[in-house]
Design an enzyme around this catalytic site. Sequence first.
Site, PDB file in Angstrom:
ATOM      1  N   ASN A 100      57.990  32.932  45.437  1.00 33.91           N
ATOM      2  CA  ASN A 100      57.660  33.880  44.444  1.00 33.91           C
ATOM      3  C   ASN A 100      57.260  33.541  43.125  1.00 33.91           C
ATOM      4  OD1 ASN A 100      58.050  35.646  46.714  1.00 33.91           O
ATOM      5  ND2 ASN A 100      59.974  36.819  45.767  1.00 33.91           N
ATOM      6  N   HIS A 102      15.294  54.388  25.414  1.00 36.93           N
ATOM      7  CA  HIS A 102      15.012  55.404  26.671  1.00 36.93           C
ATOM      8  C   HIS A 102      13.790  54.376  27.339  1.00 36.93           C
ATOM      9  CE1 HIS A 102      17.042  58.599  24.692  1.00 36.93           C
ATOM     10  NE2 HIS A 102      16.335  58.330  23.677  1.00 36.93           N
ATOM     11  N   GLU A 141      17.604  39.469  40.799  1.00 32.86           N
ATOM     12  CA  GLU A 141      18.004  40.811  41.331  1.00 32.86           C
ATOM     13  C   GLU A 141      19.300  40.596  41.958  1.00 32.86           C
ATOM     14  OE1 GLU A 141      14.661  41.866  44.226  1.00 32.86           O
ATOM     15  OE2 GLU A 141      13.474  41.363  42.787  1.00 32.86           O
ATOM     16  N   ASN A 149       8.533  36.868  43.827  1.00 29.94           N
ATOM     17  CA  ASN A 149       9.465  37.635  43.547  1.00 29.94           C
ATOM     18  C   ASN A 149      10.584  37.323  42.663  1.00 29.94           C
ATOM     19  OD1 ASN A 149       8.132  39.585  44.855  1.00 29.94           O
ATOM     20  ND2 ASN A 149       9.112  38.874  46.978  1.00 29.94           N
ATOM     21  N   LYS A 174       2.858  37.427  46.564  1.00 31.08           N
ATOM     22  CA  LYS A 174       4.064  37.537  45.839  1.00 31.08           C
ATOM     23  C   LYS A 174       4.701  36.502  45.262  1.00 31.08           C
ATOM     24  CE  LYS A 174       6.174  41.305  46.772  1.00 31.08           C
ATOM     25  NZ  LYS A 174       6.544  42.555  45.785  1.00 31.08           N
ATOM     26  N   TYR A 234      58.713  41.247  43.844  1.00 30.78           N
ATOM     27  CA  TYR A 234      57.460  40.680  44.357  1.00 30.78           C
ATOM     28  C   TYR A 234      57.316  41.783  45.825  1.00 30.78           C
ATOM     29  CZ  TYR A 234      55.010  38.061  47.681  1.00 30.78           C
ATOM     30  OH  TYR A 234      53.882  37.726  48.314  1.00 30.78           O
ATOM     31  N   SER A 270       7.203  36.063  49.538  1.00 31.63           N
ATOM     32  CA  SER A 270       7.104  37.067  50.513  1.00 31.63           C
ATOM     33  C   SER A 270       6.758  36.339  51.799  1.00 31.63           C
ATOM     34  CB  SER A 270       6.427  38.041  50.360  1.00 31.63           C
ATOM     35  OG  SER A 270       6.025  38.908  51.510  1.00 31.63           O
TER      36      SER A 270
HETATM   37  N1  ARG Z   1      51.488  33.665  50.258  1.00 32.54           N
HETATM   38  C1  ARG Z   1      52.388  34.599  49.388  1.00 32.54           C
HETATM   39  C2  ARG Z   1      51.501  35.116  48.124  1.00 32.54           C
HETATM   40  O1  ARG Z   1      50.451  34.612  47.944  1.00 32.54           O
HETATM   41  C3  ARG Z   1      53.263  33.514  48.809  1.00 32.54           C
HETATM   42  C4  ARG Z   1      54.735  34.208  48.372  1.00 32.54           C
HETATM   43  C5  ARG Z   1      55.404  34.306  49.574  1.00 32.54           C
HETATM   44  N2  ARG Z   1      56.812  34.935  49.142  1.00 32.54           N
HETATM   45  C6  ARG Z   1      57.337  35.817  50.036  1.00 32.54           C
HETATM   46  N3  ARG Z   1      58.467  36.338  49.558  1.00 32.54           N
HETATM   47  N4  ARG Z   1      56.859  35.896  51.009  1.00 32.54           N
HETATM   48  O2  ARG Z   1      52.057  35.884  47.682  1.00 32.54           O
END
Ligand code: ARG
Length: 472
Positions: A109, A155, A289, A284, A282, A316, A276
């Site tokens: 995490n 405008h 775009e 373009n 053409k 998380y 085109s």
């Molecule tokens: N692949 C996970 C993400 O992008 C990584 C973290 C995973 N953590 C967990 N507790 N499963 O968030």
Amino acid sequence: MKLWGGRFTKETDALVHNFNASISYDQKFYRQDIKGSIAHVLMLEKQGILTEKEREDIVNGLDGILGDLDANLLLIDGSQEDIHSFVEANLIERIGETGKKLHTGRSRNDQVALDMKLYVRDETVLVNQLLKTLLNELYQLMCKHTDTFMPGFTHLQKAQPVTLAHHLGAYFEMFKRDRGRLCDIYARMNQCPLGAGALAGTTYPLDRDYTAALLDFDGPTFNSMDSVSDRDYIIELLSALSTVMMHLSRFCEEIIIWNTNEYRFVELDDAYSTGSSIMPQKKNPDIAELIRGKTGRVYGALISILTTMKGLPLAYNKDMQEDKELTFDAIDTVKGCIALFTGMLSTMRFCRDTMEASAKNGFTNATDAADYLVNHGVAFRDAHGVIGQLVLICIEKNCSLDALPLDEYKKICPVFEADIYDAISMRTCVEKRNTIGAPGIQAMEAVLKACGEYLGAQNLLDAIHKEDCRKK
Ligand code: ARG
């Protein structure tokens, strides 16, 4: 083998593995992942959690993985769940038992929070550089076109004459603000989440200040739960990138209009146009775009991450894995669009004569004619009415205010004298507008000087991590 296989008695269902895995896209930040791991390991040794030998083996192993990945000698397959697991498994394969110590005092995490931040931080620097190149190009064009007259619009109706330098200068300001936003975001996000653990820190005596310094952060983050669940900086970046795209898209829209047969203000270079399959005549403006079109895709990324985050409890949650593909796609899209746009702009031909002729018709000097009367003692509202009547007469006679004979002027208002023609000539109309920010040549020169100074100076991001990012 899963990193977390210990408490499981069954293999993961194959569909579940694929659904859950992020390796197909999070491999994009393998460099950041390895860099973060090296910093972590250096800190673990400093804190006496790893021995010198262990640190040396792990760092050598990680360096080897990095080198092999860079050289395409090591292929990332889909058997691992994510890049973090891939690197760890490969390390263990290379150096054996010691590799199993890499993840001490760390969770995926805080690891993924770090990797993503490092990646976004590097990319922010690259976008800043691309914007600077675009601004340099704009600046060159502005310097060349301080007396290229063109109609200014409101405008999409002709309003008052301006110069091409002044019109381009509006975009200079927009892209300058865009760079400012990138600097702000960078400064705000520049705290290191590594060491936050899964959500509640760790029991090891980690030196978070040290890892933060090794990774060029201003310091560590202050709340471990926020550290692993903060994606604000992604939202901020996607918002800033959406604004960049909005600016590019408006510019593209103007170029598309200017490039039409009806306007012919510009001609796109053959290298930046397409033809085109059926209509041989053409040419373009597909690039303009497409940039306009891709704007929707970047806005989509912003809305998507905002929606993903809105209901998440601390800390998380796996939902957050969804931050990656859209962020990568938006960054790549914006980088491509800025580069393409810069090329299109620098190769485009501006048709001075057509622009000037267009500024001359369409009564763009009507306000100046009213101002002439005001300068001769007529109240502005009355002057506005008089010129309105004169415009009607011109429309009837199919001529411009410049071509209307003096007696016609005098019939409506006796105040007019022969000097009216000079007062409403296009050059006068532009040159008289000399308050700061106006198109007058003198005012424009002062602004150009400031623009030149701005480009000569370094902003926060020009100064930081330039080398790191170049390596990519
Ligand atoms: N692949 C996970 C993400 O992008 C990584 C973290 C995973 N953590 C967990 N507790 N499963 O968030």
